[in-house]
Design a protein around this motif. Structure first.
Motif, PDB file in Angstrom:
ATOM      1  N   GLY A  72       0.842  -1.259  -0.063  1.00 27.26           N
ATOM      2  CA  GLY A  72       0.062   0.165  -0.019  1.00 27.26           C
ATOM      3  C   GLY A  72       0.680   1.296  -0.205  1.00 27.26           C
ATOM      4  O   GLY A  72       0.481   2.140  -0.799  1.00 27.26           O
ATOM      5  N   LEU A  73       2.013   1.322   0.805  1.00 25.73           N
ATOM      6  CA  LEU A  73       2.841   2.398   0.731  1.00 25.73           C
ATOM      7  C   LEU A  73       3.452   2.540  -0.576  1.00 25.73           C
ATOM      8  O   LEU A  73       3.488   3.933  -1.048  1.00 25.73           O
ATOM      9  N   VAL A  74       3.903   1.424  -1.173  1.00 28.97           N
ATOM     10  CA  VAL A  74       4.615   1.828  -2.692  1.00 28.97           C
ATOM     11  C   VAL A  74       3.577   2.063  -3.543  1.00 28.97           C
ATOM     12  O   VAL A  74       3.668   3.177  -4.407  1.00 28.97           O
ATOM     13  N   VAL A  75       2.438   1.553  -3.614  1.00 29.88           N
ATOM     14  CA  VAL A  75       1.392   1.979  -4.581  1.00 29.88           C
ATOM     15  C   VAL A  75       0.835   3.499  -4.515  1.00 29.88           C
ATOM     16  O   VAL A  75       0.796   4.055  -5.268  1.00 29.88           O
ATOM     17  N   SER A  76       0.666   3.642  -3.117  1.00 29.82           N
ATOM     18  CA  SER A  76       0.357   5.114  -2.825  1.00 29.82           C
ATOM     19  C   SER A  76       1.548   6.154  -3.146  1.00 29.82           C
ATOM     20  O   SER A  76       1.126   7.300  -3.508  1.00 29.82           O
ATOM     21  N   SER A  77       2.509   5.986  -3.018  1.00 27.17           N
ATOM     22  CA  SER A  77       3.711   6.752  -3.235  1.00 27.17           C
ATOM     23  C   SER A  77       3.749   7.023  -4.764  1.00 27.17           C
ATOM     24  O   SER A  77       4.220   8.041  -5.200  1.00 27.17           O
ATOM     25  N   PHE A  78       3.668   5.947  -5.513  1.00 25.65           N
ATOM     26  CA  PHE A  78       3.690   6.026  -7.126  1.00 25.65           C
ATOM     27  C   PHE A  78       2.705   6.380  -7.730  1.00 25.65           C
ATOM     28  O   PHE A  78       2.326   6.793  -8.839  1.00 25.65           O
ATOM     29  N   GLY A  79       1.566   5.687  -7.240  1.00 23.52           N
ATOM     30  CA  GLY A  79       0.297   5.765  -8.033  1.00 23.52           C
ATOM     31  C   GLY A  79      -0.843   6.722  -7.791  1.00 23.52           C
ATOM     32  O   GLY A  79      -1.757   6.923  -8.607  1.00 23.52           O
ATOM     33  N   LEU A  80      -0.807   7.519  -7.001  1.00 17.91           N
ATOM     34  CA  LEU A  80      -1.578   8.456  -6.392  1.00 17.91           C
ATOM     35  C   LEU A  80      -1.454   9.727  -7.097  1.00 17.91           C
ATOM     36  O   LEU A  80      -0.031  10.247  -7.128  1.00 17.91           O
ATOM     37  N   PRO A  81      -2.442  10.673  -7.505  1.00 20.99           N
ATOM     38  CA  PRO A  81      -1.760  11.871  -8.164  1.00 20.99           C
ATOM     39  C   PRO A  81      -1.748  12.912  -6.854  1.00 20.99           C
ATOM     40  O   PRO A  81      -1.643  12.711  -5.692  1.00 20.99           O
ATOM     41  N   LYS A  82      -0.647  13.867  -7.350  1.00 23.94           N
ATOM     42  CA  LYS A  82      -0.391  14.868  -6.201  1.00 23.94           C
ATOM     43  C   LYS A  82      -1.400  15.792  -5.735  1.00 23.94           C
ATOM     44  O   LYS A  82      -2.130  16.050  -6.727  1.00 23.94           O
ATOM     45  N   CYS A  83      -1.664  15.726  -4.776  1.00 21.76           N
ATOM     46  CA  CYS A  83      -2.546  17.008  -4.426  1.00 21.76           C
ATOM     47  C   CYS A  83      -2.383  18.289  -4.091  1.00 21.76           C
ATOM     48  O   CYS A  83      -1.262  18.652  -3.988  1.00 21.76           O
TER      49      CYS A  83
END
Length: 159
Positions: A72-83
């Motif tokens: 989850g940490l890896v996916v959220s670090s690279f997969g989520l757009p910058k807010c």
């Protein structure tokens, strides 16, 4: 206990985070996806954890959390757009403390209601304390710029 507190923080912050990071066009889909994931995990997790405990003992339930968190940490670090960053308006510390104390006294008053080793008067005192703190909370929230609970919303027919 730490796991429960972490879960409470994640669950209570999920919707504001989705609201902050999504455009108005994508908000409905993002909130629906968030709700579906929460519902599925609350149904599926006990089944799989129960199977793990049966096969490998209770320690396996805790050991499975580590790789899931890392993924989850890896996916959220690279997969989520910058807010977009938003300047914080500040926090209503007194309102937060009063809300916490109001809810705590109310829940404790209900929890102690039927206990044989606690006098019924204690439940009544806790309930009265929760009502008094709720009134104090209302008065404090009327005076702050960014309240924890915007009571004026309750008078709006549509938001």
């Amino acid at each position: 206990m730490c796991q429960g507190m972490g879960s409470a923080c994640m669950l209570s912050n999920a919707i504001p985070t989705v609201r902050h990071c999504c455009s108005p066009e994508d908000l409905g889909l993002a909130l629906a996806l968030n709700a579906v994931i929460k519902a599925l995990t609350s149904v599926v997790t006990p089944f799989f954890i129960g199977r793990l405990i049966d096969a490998y003992g209770w320690q396996a339930a805790f050991l499975t959390v580590v790789p899931i968190c890392l993924v989850g940490l890896v996916v959220s670090s690279f997969g989520l757009p910058k807010c977009p960053t938003v300047k914080s308006a500040g926090s209503d510390v007194l309102g937060s403390i009063l809300l916490f104390m109001t809810l705590l006294c109310f829940v404790l008053s209900l929890a102690t209601l039927g206990m044989s080793n606690i006098r019924p008067r204690a439940s009544l005192v806790l309930f009265v304390a929760s009502v008094v703190m709720a009134c104090l909370l209302y008065m404090v929230e009327q005076r702050v710029r960014d309240p924890v609970i915007p009571f004026w919303l309750l008078g709006q027919p549509r938001i």
